[in-house]
Enzyme design. Structure first.
Site, PDB file in Angstrom:
ATOM      1  N   THR A 157      37.765  39.954 108.475  1.00 28.36           N
ATOM      2  CA  THR A 157      37.305  39.424 109.755  1.00 28.36           C
ATOM      3  C   THR A 157      36.143  40.268 110.261  1.00 28.36           C
ATOM      4  OG1 THR A 157      37.859  39.027 112.060  1.00 28.36           O
ATOM      5  CG2 THR A 157      39.158  40.703 110.956  1.00 28.36           C
ATOM      6  N   GLU A 175      43.866  37.975 111.930  1.00 28.56           N
ATOM      7  CA  GLU A 175      44.950  38.954 111.873  1.00 28.56           C
ATOM      8  C   GLU A 175      46.330  38.349 112.119  1.00 28.56           C
ATOM      9  OE1 GLU A 175      42.039  39.346 113.307  1.00 28.56           O
ATOM     10  OE2 GLU A 175      41.446  41.422 113.543  1.00 28.56           O
ATOM     11  N   LYS A 232      30.911  34.307 119.686  1.00 30.72           N
ATOM     12  CA  LYS A 232      31.358  33.358 118.669  1.00 30.72           C
ATOM     13  C   LYS A 232      30.595  32.049 118.817  1.00 30.72           C
ATOM     14  CE  LYS A 232      35.438  32.667 116.036  1.00 30.72           C
ATOM     15  NZ  LYS A 232      36.869  32.417 116.018  1.00 30.72           N
ATOM     16  N   TRP A 256      31.141  34.532 113.826  1.00 28.93           N
ATOM     17  CA  TRP A 256      30.944  35.680 114.702  1.00 28.93           C
ATOM     18  C   TRP A 256      29.518  36.199 114.665  1.00 28.93           C
ATOM     19  CZ3 TRP A 256      34.393  36.597 118.198  1.00 28.93           C
ATOM     20  CH2 TRP A 256      35.738  36.342 117.948  1.00 28.93           C
TER      21      TRP A 256
HETATM   22  P1  ADP Z   1      39.657  32.104 113.247  1.00 29.77           P
HETATM   23  O1  ADP Z   1      39.059  32.117 111.871  1.00 29.77           O
HETATM   24  O2  ADP Z   1      41.035  31.550 113.300  1.00 29.77           O
HETATM   25  O3  ADP Z   1      38.743  31.539 114.285  1.00 29.77           O
HETATM   26  P2  ADP Z   1      38.935  34.790 114.033  1.00 29.77           P
HETATM   27  O4  ADP Z   1      39.713  36.019 113.709  1.00 29.77           O
HETATM   28  O5  ADP Z   1      37.596  34.595 113.416  1.00 29.77           O
HETATM   29  O6  ADP Z   1      39.909  33.623 113.637  1.00 29.77           O
HETATM   30  O7  ADP Z   1      38.776  34.619 115.597  1.00 29.77           O
HETATM   31  C1  ADP Z   1      39.793  34.900 116.499  1.00 29.77           C
HETATM   32  C2  ADP Z   1      39.257  34.922 117.921  1.00 29.77           C
HETATM   33  O8  ADP Z   1      38.704  33.647 118.266  1.00 29.77           O
HETATM   34  C3  ADP Z   1      40.285  35.198 118.968  1.00 29.77           C
HETATM   35  O9  ADP Z   1      40.547  36.576 119.111  1.00 29.77           O
HETATM   36  C4  ADP Z   1      39.608  34.594 120.208  1.00 29.77           C
HETATM   37  O10 ADP Z   1      38.624  35.466 120.752  1.00 29.77           O
HETATM   38  C5  ADP Z   1      38.909  33.386 119.646  1.00 29.77           C
HETATM   39  N1  ADP Z   1      39.756  32.186 119.771  1.00 29.77           N
HETATM   40  C6  ADP Z   1      40.527  31.649 118.799  1.00 29.77           C
HETATM   41  N2  ADP Z   1      41.151  30.549 119.241  1.00 29.77           N
HETATM   42  C7  ADP Z   1      40.804  30.369 120.528  1.00 29.77           C
HETATM   43  C8  ADP Z   1      41.136  29.399 121.552  1.00 29.77           C
HETATM   44  N3  ADP Z   1      41.934  28.369 121.319  1.00 29.77           N
HETATM   45  N4  ADP Z   1      40.585  29.576 122.788  1.00 29.77           N
HETATM   46  C9  ADP Z   1      39.755  30.608 123.051  1.00 29.77           C
HETATM   47  N5  ADP Z   1      39.399  31.535 122.130  1.00 29.77           N
HETATM   48  C10 ADP Z   1      39.909  31.432 120.880  1.00 29.77           C
END
Ligand code: ADP
Length: 547
Positions: A194, A339, A448, A453
């Site tokens: 990540t 995570e 994001k 990211w």
């Molecule tokens: P993924 O690949 O599942 O998006 P990441 O580890 O790249 O996972 O991103 C996780 C982060 O994305 C969270 O810590 C949060 O900041 C943001 N995030 C994920 N889901 C949501 C949601 N439903 N609403 C707001 N922020 C979110």
């Protein structure tokens, strides 16, 4: 005293390990005819089924062991889009006891180089169209012994990648039958890095047990009526946090799987939904906003879609409302992280809240905790805050599918996990008395955009390498399509002049394309906090969008 040290009476149930290979065995046996469809624009669809998926995963496992001498625990990387072959790697690699390391091909080259070396990947399985992306990096991968291009022998591109072989040539000739090894369920199964915090990417190492428990929890928590999981199209890429669990959930339930063309053009995506009669899909809001716009422009409706999982960033209310009210599709906003496998919360309102119009308000929340995840919010001093919908603190989580640390990174583990065993998420939220989580802010200094990211610190460090810049600060600002986009505030050195075009030109080629800020704002000085740090909160609050 309750909880004596001596073991209580042991139960008399079988100790069969929870392992990933059982999912594909189950699907091949009981849902053998259920299809897996891979679509590519301009090419005929590739149609397969769970029986064939298991047979080909078996061939792959034999080839890994017999031809590439991959041993249990070795890391095998993928650099690939969503296809059936990628899914075969999910089962073949983890099933034989090795570790499937999914790499995001959209990452900036230095991050890919760091990740491959840090993971100690022995082989990389790469899509043919991504070969040119890996070729210039291969010299930096001393530990990689060879590359497997996900194609037939006849489609093999000319490549400078050392020891490259076509996937079909690798697995051809190996038997499609296998008795998967019995593994301890805590064995590592997959690895995903990540970049959702600052500093180097960090490896999350899943286990067979964590993966299966996460899949059970998901299966128990989708709520959109019977048949809503009949056909699943995971828009989320297989390299993003286990594609949010869908590659495991589908064979558990016997759902048909559809992999769409990775360009995710809204017309092609809509066509895929209709042609394959998709009932459930999951992805970041950006994709759904584009699809919505396409539907509205062309006055279209869905004939089969019932449930849309949205996560990665907060979906706008307008998106939820349009799908729920106008198109009759249940929207589920889910929150989680790489995570956390990733699902921690699901946005299914309690029955008393599941009526219009308040249903939409409840669905804008990030959902409620799944059973198996424990959650708390804490203040800056680490004290737990009440679940009153007002007190705002950092979310901490723990549970059997939450990372207990980062792969070979003691420093990141120390920062990321509390002494009493909770994962710090870096997300700031309120939780109300009914358990609805509302994400309010992000403590981690990252932006994001469209599900990918952008490190604001990297952006700032690269920007201040400009000879005329004294200081720079990047913030994420809301964007209707991309959820967030970076805006960079800069201060010129005394007696120097800078402007937006000069800074943008400087950043081009130095950062990934999607990291180029939408605006560069030249200011006299940046706001600072009492401790002398740039106050991003002040910048965010004072920001007015360009007219
Ligand atoms: P993924 O690949 O599942 O998006 P990441 O580890 O790249 O996972 O991103 C996780 C982060 O994305 C969270 O810590 C949060 O900041 C943001 N995030 C994920 N889901 C949501 C949601 N439903 N609403 C707001 N922020 C979110």
């Amino acid at each position: 005293m309750i909880g004596a040290a001596a073991p209580a009476l042991p139960g008399l149930m079988m100790d069969r390990s929870l392992q990933i290979s059982r999912l594909i065995d189950h699907a091949a046996l009981w849902h053998g005819e259920v299809e897996i469809v891979t679509q590519r624009t301009g090419l005929p669809d590739r149609r397969s089924n769970y029986r064939e998926l298991r047979a080909r995963s078996a061939q792959l496992a034999h080839a890994l062991a017999g031809r590439l001498h991959v041993r249990p625990g070795d890391r095998v990387a993928t650099f690939a889009w969503n296809t059936q072959r990628h899914l075969e790697l999910y089962y073949g690699v983890s099933g034989m006891g090795a570790v499937l390391h999914t790499i995001n091909p959209r990452l900036f080259a230095p991050q890919v180089a760091y990740i491959v070396n840090h993971a100690g990947d022995r082989f990389v399985f790469v899509d043919a169209d991504l070969v040119p992306v890996l070729e210039p990096l291969a010299a930096q991968f001393p530990g990689v012994e060879g590359y497997v291009v996900l194609c037939e022998e006849a489609e093999m591109p000319a490549t400078t990648l050392p020891n490259a072989i076509a996937y079909e040539t690798l697995i051809g000739g190996f038997p499609g039958e296998i008795e998967w090894p019995e593994l301890d369920e805590t064995t590592a199964s997959s690895l995903c890095y990540t970049s959702g915090t600052t500093g180097n990417p960090k490896g999350v190492l899943y286990s067979h047990r964590s993966t299966l428990l996460h899949t059970f929890a998901q299966a128990a928590s989708w709520q959109a009526g019977p048949g809503s999981q009949a056909t699943i199209l995971p828009v989320v890429p297989l390299f993003h946090a286990n594609a949010w669990g869908l590659p495991y959930l589908a064979p558990m339930q016997g759902s048909k799987l559809v992999f769409a063309d990775p360009h995710l053009d809204p017309a092609a995506l809509y066509d895929a939904f209709e042609r394959e009669q998709v009932t459930l899909s999951c992805g970041v809001p950006t994709i759904w906003l584009r699809l919505l716009e396409y539907l509205e422009r062309n006055d279209l409706r869905f004939s089969s879609l019932r449930l849309l999982g949205v996560g990665g960033t907060a979906p706008p209310r307008s998106l939820i409302e349009a799908f729920e009210v106008k198109y009759g599709v249940c929207v589920m906003n889910a929150w989680g992280m790489t995570e956390t496998s990733p699902a921690c919360t699901f946005g299914t309102p309690k029955p008393q809240h599941d009526v219009l119009p308040q249903r939409i308000d409840y669905k804008t929340h990030a959902g409620r905790c799944l059973f198996g995840v424990e959650m708390r919010i804490v203040d800056d001093a680490g004290a737990s805050l009440p679940f009153d919908g007002v007190a705002q603190g950092e979310i901490h989580v723990r549970g059997p599918w939450i990372a207990s640390g980062y792969f070979e990174d003691a420093e990141a583990t120390e920062r990321g996990v509390t002494d009493d065993g909770w994962l710090r998420t870096g997300d700031i939220a309120t939780i109300d008395a009914d358990g609805y989580v509302a994400i309010r802010d992000r403590a981690k200094d990252v932006i994001k955009s469209g599900g990918e990211w952008i490190s604001s610190i990297d952006l700032e460090n690269i920007a201040v390498a400009h000879p005329d810049l004294a200081e720079a600060a990047a913030i994420g600002v809301p964007h209707p399509t991309w959820s967030e986009r970076p805006v960079l505030f800069v201060v010129a050195k005394a007696g120097r002049h800078v402007d937006e075009p000069a800074i943008i030109a400087f950043l081009q080629g130095r950062v990934a394309k999607w990291s180029i800020p939408d605006r560069v704002i030249v200011v006299q000085e940046l706001p600072h906090t009492a401790t002398g740090k740039v106050s991003k909160r002040t910048l965010r609050e004072g920001y007015t969008p360009a007219p």
